[in-house]
Scaffold this active site. Sequence first.
Site, short mmCIF file in Angstrom:
data_model
loop_
_atom_site.label_atom_id
_atom_site.label_comp_id
_atom_site.label_asym_id
_atom_site.label_seq_id
_atom_site.Cartn_x
_atom_site.Cartn_y
_atom_site.Cartn_z
N PRO A 120 0.83 -1.48 0.01
CA PRO A 120 0.06 -0.03 -0.11
C PRO A 120 0.74 1.26 -0.19
CG PRO A 120 -0.08 -0.97 2.26
CD PRO A 120 0.71 -1.76 1.27
N ASN A 160 3.46 2.56 2.30
CA ASN A 160 4.22 3.35 3.37
C ASN A 160 5.91 3.14 3.15
OD1 ASN A 160 2.06 3.97 4.83
ND2 ASN A 160 2.16 2.34 6.15
N ASP A 193 2.87 -2.85 -8.53
CA ASP A 193 2.03 -3.71 -8.12
C ASP A 193 0.84 -4.24 -8.96
OD1 ASP A 193 1.57 -3.99 -4.93
OD2 ASP A 193 -0.02 -4.41 -5.92
N ARG A 217 -5.47 -1.34 -4.79
CA ARG A 217 -4.44 -1.05 -3.66
C ARG A 217 -3.32 0.10 -4.16
NH1 ARG A 217 -2.65 -4.74 0.42
NH2 ARG A 217 -0.57 -4.62 -0.48
N ASP A 277 3.17 -6.64 -13.37
CA ASP A 277 3.88 -7.76 -12.54
C ASP A 277 5.15 -7.60 -12.58
OD1 ASP A 277 4.87 -10.01 -11.42
OD2 ASP A 277 3.51 -11.26 -13.19
N CYS A 302 6.25 -10.10 6.30
CA CYS A 302 5.80 -10.00 7.45
C CYS A 302 5.24 -11.43 7.81
CB CYS A 302 4.54 -9.01 7.52
SG CYS A 302 3.29 -9.16 6.11
#
Length: 466
Positions: free
Chosen positions: A237, A239, A258, A263, A285, A359
């Site tokens: 997104p 950040n 992206d 998004r 992509d 993450c």
Amino acid sequence: MALYAAAAAVLAGVESRQGSIKGLVYASRFQNVKQLYALVCETQRYSAVLDAVIASAGLLRAEKKLRPHLAKVLVYELLLGRGFRGGAGRWKPLLNRHQARLKAELARLKVHRGVSRNEDLLEVGCRPGLASQVPRFVRVNTLKTCSDNVIDYFKRQGFSYQGRASSLEDLRALKGKCFLLDPLLSELLVFPAQTDLHDHPLYLAGHLILQDKASCLPALLLDPPPGSHVIDACAAPGNKTSHLAALLKNQGKIFAFDLDAKRLASMATLLARTGVSCCQLAEEDFLAVSPSDQRYRQVQYILLDPSCSGSGMVTRQLEEPGAGAPSKERLQALAGFQQRALCHALTFPSLQRLVYSTCSLCQEENEDVVRDALQQSAGTFRLAPVLPSWPHRGLSTFPGAEHCLRASPETTLTGGFFIAVLERAEVPSSVSQAETSAPEHIPSAAPKRKKRRCKAAAAPSAPPRT
């Protein structure tokens, strides 16, 4: 009213299995997606409690026009949230008429279950664990302001500034309206975990980025100097992209890719609000981007934060209470994509430094992907030793894995994260001496805070107009 209507629509979509909370929030086109996401997650977490209170109070029987999902959102705000911060339109006087009965039913439920706190009403799988102790990290957007002015602004609002933290214990001890400067990142402020700044004027004006500390490390460790050409391979997104732009001081180019159009549109809004002007967005992509394309011949830095299981996300327990580890099949599919993306990134001819991050807590998406990519690079790239004082290192699954970083609520008071910094072991012949002469800096500690004032990029002394 728009906030509560949007939250009710997302809840209805989740219950009818139309998608995940995050996916439905982004699809809602609600402007403040983070505010909406937080409200939906909290309402969902207390869903069983709210159902019980609403039923006992007879709210839906008395108010035939009030739909169940909207009732749940409104009652959450009335009893457990921050009140009707977004305005509840014609529903506010209706809820106020039932306020005494609703509060009485909540109190009766606590007595019945022998608890005194709202959180104790939650089922074990829905109760906040270590993740709820992760502080609220706030990155100062240096494209618009500086830490000194933001600190002064919060002090004028009645917050107590405690200086630079010296340990994790300082962060754990934060309470009330106190805040600190992070011991590692000089543009990162730290507030108590429950601090909600989604409505704060500095956030709405793009002066602040609400970003977990671990999520700030990839751009910090990539460390591109102003004027560099950088690829953000899986950017939304946004950040991390805005952080890269701040490090570049908007000097240079960021090529951000992206595949998710929604998004990407949300990311474009974020970048505009935060003053980013050096970024070129592409709905493409990354695997289809040719390393031989002349547009990318000067790219020496790549940030690759690909799609992953999200098993380290502190918000995941709110979206999926009691969620277990991702399936073996899903991990294999994700790791396959991640490895292809990393190997592809390493083929850009002028690349000097790459940060790979997820993450995720899973070895299959982290150490295994990095190990296989290094093996395929045949010695062209190596792991760079970074942040030697960082307490949580990579799993010892291959020689050098200790150079990787891991993060978790338990060890670093952040979300779960993995980071590997890869650097070229030799200078490619296609890169000129002039292009490689800029020194690279691997941050190991935050610089001391200078006693100076910002010039043009001062934080507003009054709430900015948005």
